[in-house]
Design a protein around this motif. Sequence first.
Motif, PDB file in Angstrom:
ATOM      1  N   HIS A 159      34.261  81.716  57.652  1.00  0.00           N
ATOM      2  CA  HIS A 159      34.254  80.262  57.815  1.00  0.00           C
ATOM      3  C   HIS A 159      32.829  79.713  57.680  1.00  0.00           C
ATOM      4  O   HIS A 159      31.849  80.418  57.953  1.00  0.00           O
ATOM      5  N   THR A 160      32.743  78.479  57.301  1.00  0.00           N
ATOM      6  CA  THR A 160      31.439  77.835  57.128  1.00  0.00           C
ATOM      7  C   THR A 160      31.195  76.731  58.127  1.00  0.00           C
ATOM      8  O   THR A 160      30.224  75.992  57.992  1.00  0.00           O
ATOM      9  N   ASP A 161      32.080  76.594  59.107  1.00  0.00           N
ATOM     10  CA  ASP A 161      31.897  75.536  60.094  1.00  0.00           C
ATOM     11  C   ASP A 161      32.494  76.006  61.415  1.00  0.00           C
ATOM     12  O   ASP A 161      32.986  77.128  61.531  1.00  0.00           O
TER      13      ASP A 161
ATOM     14  N   ASP B 102      35.849  73.441  58.655  1.00  0.00           N
ATOM     15  CA  ASP B 102      35.693  73.381  57.202  1.00  0.00           C
ATOM     16  C   ASP B 102      37.020  73.102  56.490  1.00  0.00           C
ATOM     17  O   ASP B 102      37.083  73.089  55.263  1.00  0.00           O
TER      18      ASP B 102
ATOM     19  N   VAL C  86      27.184  80.489  52.676  1.00  0.00           N
ATOM     20  CA  VAL C  86      27.533  79.073  52.526  1.00  0.00           C
ATOM     21  C   VAL C  86      26.740  78.209  53.479  1.00  0.00           C
ATOM     22  O   VAL C  86      26.433  77.066  53.209  1.00  0.00           O
ATOM     23  N   LYS C  87      26.373  78.773  54.631  1.00  0.00           N
ATOM     24  CA  LYS C  87      25.621  77.993  55.605  1.00  0.00           C
ATOM     25  C   LYS C  87      24.281  77.559  55.032  1.00  0.00           C
ATOM     26  O   LYS C  87      23.777  76.500  55.329  1.00  0.00           O
TER      27      LYS C  87
ATOM     28  N   LYS D  72      24.697  74.547  53.165  1.00  0.00           N
ATOM     29  CA  LYS D  72      24.858  73.384  54.054  1.00  0.00           C
ATOM     30  C   LYS D  72      23.518  72.860  54.502  1.00  0.00           C
ATOM     31  O   LYS D  72      23.318  71.694  54.697  1.00  0.00           O
TER      32      LYS D  72
ATOM     33  N   TYR E  69      22.681  79.294  60.929  1.00  0.00           N
ATOM     34  CA  TYR E  69      23.069  78.045  61.593  1.00  0.00           C
ATOM     35  C   TYR E  69      21.944  77.480  62.432  1.00  0.00           C
ATOM     36  O   TYR E  69      22.087  76.462  63.070  1.00  0.00           O
TER      37      TYR E  69
END
Length: 1419
Positions: free
Chosen positions: A21-23, A46, A699-700, A703, A770
């Motif tokens: 997951h990215t969120d 996400d 992916v973070k 972001k 993060y």
Amino acid sequence: QGEKGFPWRFFAVGAGELIGHTDRISGFAFCRCPGQSSLCASSSDDGSVKIWDAEALAPVAGYSLHQNTISALHWSPLVKDLIVSGDEKGIIVCYWHNRSDSQHFFPEPRTIFCLTCSPHHENLVAIGYKDGMVIIIDISRKREVLHRLRGHDDEIHCLAWCPVPGEERLPAWQDELQEEGEVPNGELTQSTAMKKGCYLASGSKDQTIRIWSCTRGRSVMTLKLPPTKRRGGAVDPAVKERIWLTVHWPSGRSTEIVSSCFGGELLLWDLSQSGKRKWTLLGSSEGQNHSRIVFNLSSVKLQDKELLFSISMDRDVKCWDLSTLDCSWTMPSLGGFVYSLAFSPVDTGCLAIGVGDSMIRVWNTLSMNNIYDVKTFWQSIKSKVTALSWHPTKEGCLAFGTDDGKVGIFDTFSSSAKNKPPQISSTYHKKTVYTLAWGPPTPPLSSGGEGEQPSVTLYSCAGEGIVFQHNPWKLNGEANDINKVIRDTNSIKHKLPARTEISWKPDGKLLALGNEDGSIEIFQAPNLKLLCTIQQHHKLINAIRWHHEHGSQPELSYLIASGSINATIYVHNLKSIVESPSENPLTITEPFRTLAGHTAKITSLSWSPHHEGRLVSACYDGTAQVWDVMKEEPLCNYRGHQGRLLSVQWSPVDSDCVYTGADDFSVHKWHISKQEHTRPPQGKKSIELEKKRSMQPKVKTKKKKKPIEKSPAKQDLSDTMNGDESGKEMLLEENGVSDHEGEKAAQEAELPDKVSTTVSKDTFSSTYDYSSFSLPKPFVTQKATPVKKDLPKEKTTSDASLKKRKPRSILPFSTFMDHRSKDELHQDCLRLAACLKSTDNNEDVSPDLKDRIHLGLFTDRASLHKMIDVEGKQHLENGHPELFQQLMLWKGDMKGVLQAAAERGELTDQLVAISPMVGYQAWVWTVEAFAKQLCFQEQYVKAASHLLSIHKVYEAVELLKVNHFYREAIVIAKARLRPEDPVLRDLYTSWAALLEKDGHYSMAAKCYLGASSPYDAVKVLAKKGDVTSLKTAAELALISGEEELSATLSFRCAQDLLLSRNWVGTQAVLQQHKTLFGQRLVFCLNELLCKCLSERNPSDRKSPVPPCYHNWELNRETSFFDMVIEVWQNVLGMDSTEQATCAWEQLKTINHALWCFLYHTATWDEAVKSILGAVSRSYDAGNFTLMQEICSIILPEGCDNLRHKLDSTNSQSMDACRSLEGFVAYGLLYDLWWNPPKDSLVLQKAENDSRTISVDLVDRQSKLRGCQVLLSEEIAALQNTQRDIAEVQQILADMIRQHQQQRNNLQENTNGSTQESNLHLSKTVTHVTCSFLDSKDEVKEPITLPELTKQLLKAKQKLAEFPDNLKVFPFPDVLECCLVLLHIGSQCPPELREQALDLLRKDGSANIYKKCQNQSQTV
């Protein structure tokens, strides 16, 4: 935080991480189907739901079907591949991952908070919403909402199905149903629905737990959280505002529920227990409960025990034994980076841990019984704890500093300290607190005498570069900036460097300050005279530590170790400078010892208290290094962490033990002698260690490259952490919110768009990607110059990412054309010169310029407009209309832009804002077009606001009304229109009608009141019909002047209260209405009558709703009449002639059966009729006992004296008296029959003596003679005739019913004409026969319809011959009384026996005997 199926091994051993997951993770659930226990599902912000194999730690499948934030997730316990998820807009997605099939449901436009699939029915799903509603839906082909369960007033936190199917009958549930008046006679009938149904429990923020019946669709029990007081101290007043009420129904226990409570307690509810207290508190001793609210509960059976697991906001995982309700063990966890470690100098072995989850842990590392003996402190902390320091002499005094600049002191030793809030300094830092240190007071605090000032004060250093001195005795006072003392003492005029570190020598004589420029200044207490400056480091100072003073070599106490961003540790010996100070400050440029080997910044240092010259360092390279300082040799290297080290402390009791904290959310205790490495990793080893820590999804990083304003989820989460809001997001602070990279450089980033820059330049930032969003709100708005921006040179690898952060060029084509090759740019210069030359000569522009549109920037306006048109066209083609609009604004062609945007539906707030520059009419037109566009987008409120901006109030109100935004429409209408405007009233009435239709009667009543229609408000309130609504409606009607309506509603309410025998409530409702005074008298009479009856015949069966009588003082010695009149006069106030007359008139209109005789003797003629009515109704209802009791209470002396009180000329009263005498004699007759005399009292007859009988027999025969009034020949004949008429009518009814049935059958089987069918029917009727029992014999004869009609006419003629006075009033069955007299036998006087036999011979028959016998048996 797992669901109920969380396997045991996941608690016992960390199996690994599920990365993808990215969120933020918003939901998690395990599959509980056999053979698939390793499968689990997770949802994220996400927008995706992923299915994982927990054993392989790999994703299996997933879907992204939601368009909004997912808020709930559950795996069906019955369908092995079904996952149900819900989002904040109310969309429910059912996904079958084996066949990749899905279905969408939209039962309610509300925010979903939780959902759960039924364990007994594969198609049932329960959903809890934010507004308190619970619904149960069927996800099969029916796709329908089965129940909407209303009762909660706030968000639903948890839903739990009963693990046992069926809806059992339990006393507690039955009582609640009885109170609500839905159970006849207080009993529940067993039905098939109960067997098939299942109960559902819901926990809500409104502090209640409700048990719902899925078959009835209603609440059967409500449990209110008790006001428990946590052990160990007072409850924080903010605790109740931050409740999370989770519920769990343990498997196999249909009558027990576990729930959370205020402040971390767990309650076990016994649903089968009667009374209000149904709960038991888990945890029998202090410290067993959680210290903060509990979020999740899950149970598992292990051998013969059932264990319950709980997870709380305090980050502890607790295991409970449900058989003993005690906590078996506690496993603490950390929810953030470990920024600070500190051992207490007084309480040996007590380690304080400052964590990024806004909490402090105090760990008793020497505990023998519990290896994790941890206390948690969190009160008044709203951000990360970045600094800790124990008081040097006072036990339990712990100072802390936080990310938002707060400094405070906790009392950790007191017995009530667990919930006691800390003392907070009134002086806040503007940025993150880096370091805290206790030291001797300096001016102005040192100026006081002994006893007037504390012996030590608290010093805090923070990111803005300032050191404050706090008075621990007066934290509410203003703290002092020590830079002022340094300036005054040392006569410094220039700007002082920003402070980054502070350390006092243990003897309190020297103070070392580390600065952002890498220098370290040594000051002498108390006036802080500058002794020397160490110019060794050239980058920001992160750590300074003085050597201890209790070694065998005193000169080592002057050693000071320091670490900075440049990875090298320097140790300096200040002995000569301190012992032989010079007049002017010295500058030191050579170190005493150099400790090299780390490859990243130094974050913390700690000297060994057991050795001399031994130091341990924590570094960003992910390792801790122990050094022999005097030999400059590395001794051992610890590499057990998975992240960067932020803090280190040497154990004060074990010379071989060291504690380290890192950004991997953990504190490690490790032994020096057991480490295999001696020095920090270098080269390839360092790279491998970096890879080991860099397992987060890439992916973070993407972001982070986005601007901060495009990541509202992260900002909102950070704001939540700094506020008082509660929720599960507070458990996830470090998971998606940065920790400042564990370094002070990142903590000091001052602008939002610089945050990702700082992280991208750090080689180790990839360890936890993060961390770029760590800065809370105060840091984002800070505009001060950053203190620590000297980052390693090798961190320029991600500079390419900075270009993507630059704003998009508004003239990309011309910019590109100006960045071509040198030859092409030279050709542009030549062509531009030729063009300008031709323009000066008034010649036409060269055609070659069309190929070089970008040269319009340097020529005339027309060419510039062409260039702008080309640039704008490219923006539209690339999907950037906002840039095209900006270009048109520059060009001055806004009207065309507005028209084009309106046609495409692309109007924006910015376009509307700049539309007035075109003109007033264009602005109005643009606003109207934008409002229409917003309506198509269903943004009706925003559209109405824009209509208001052009003064179209009525249109805005109508728009909101049509789309059912009544509340907003009323606000606008009330604020902008005249009070008497009919639109406002229309809004109120329309909204009220809609609310009334939906069942929201209270809100509808308020709307009617707003519309000045109190009558309608009263009507709608009374529509629900329950006691509370009727009472409120009656009071509202009284306030509004509708006295008649109020009296009617009050009387209805009183009648409902009488159903539950609430006599007190009945009188309270009626007493405010004078017109109901007569009813009050009647209800008072009824209450006294019921009370007397219950006392005379107490019932063994206990009613679930006991009657509520008044505590009136009653004179039991008087008659019932006098007792009632006495209560009327003394209690109800009927003590005057006027009141008596008024009551008399009201009683006449009531037509109550017992009103007339109670106040005046002149009314006995009417009283007899009323008494007879009460007795006859009891007789007709078959309640013989009630009839007897009424007669004995009202006429205790019988009817002997009654005739003397009547008017002999009044034939009706005399006839009524005769009937009443008959009923009294009827009751006496049965009483004598049921109570025969005892044999011992009867004297035997003597043949020659005169006949003698017992006294008892004489009395019984005397009473039997009084029953002679029952043996009336006229009444017997009348009753016989009435029986004949009834029998004939019954036969006629049967014939008509048979005829109708035959007619229906004939119409179904024949298609003939109507005449033929009628002819056939007439023939059929003539042949219909029945068995008619003649009154004289018992021969069954066939009889036709004409003959029956003739008999009925003859009987009615015979009935008309009887006098009317016999037919007006009822009378007991004469033949029945004759049979009873004959059954009495020898006790009956002979003359009565003969008279009874005559009547039976004359009017009796077998059928009549049978009916009378049945009647007597019923009595």
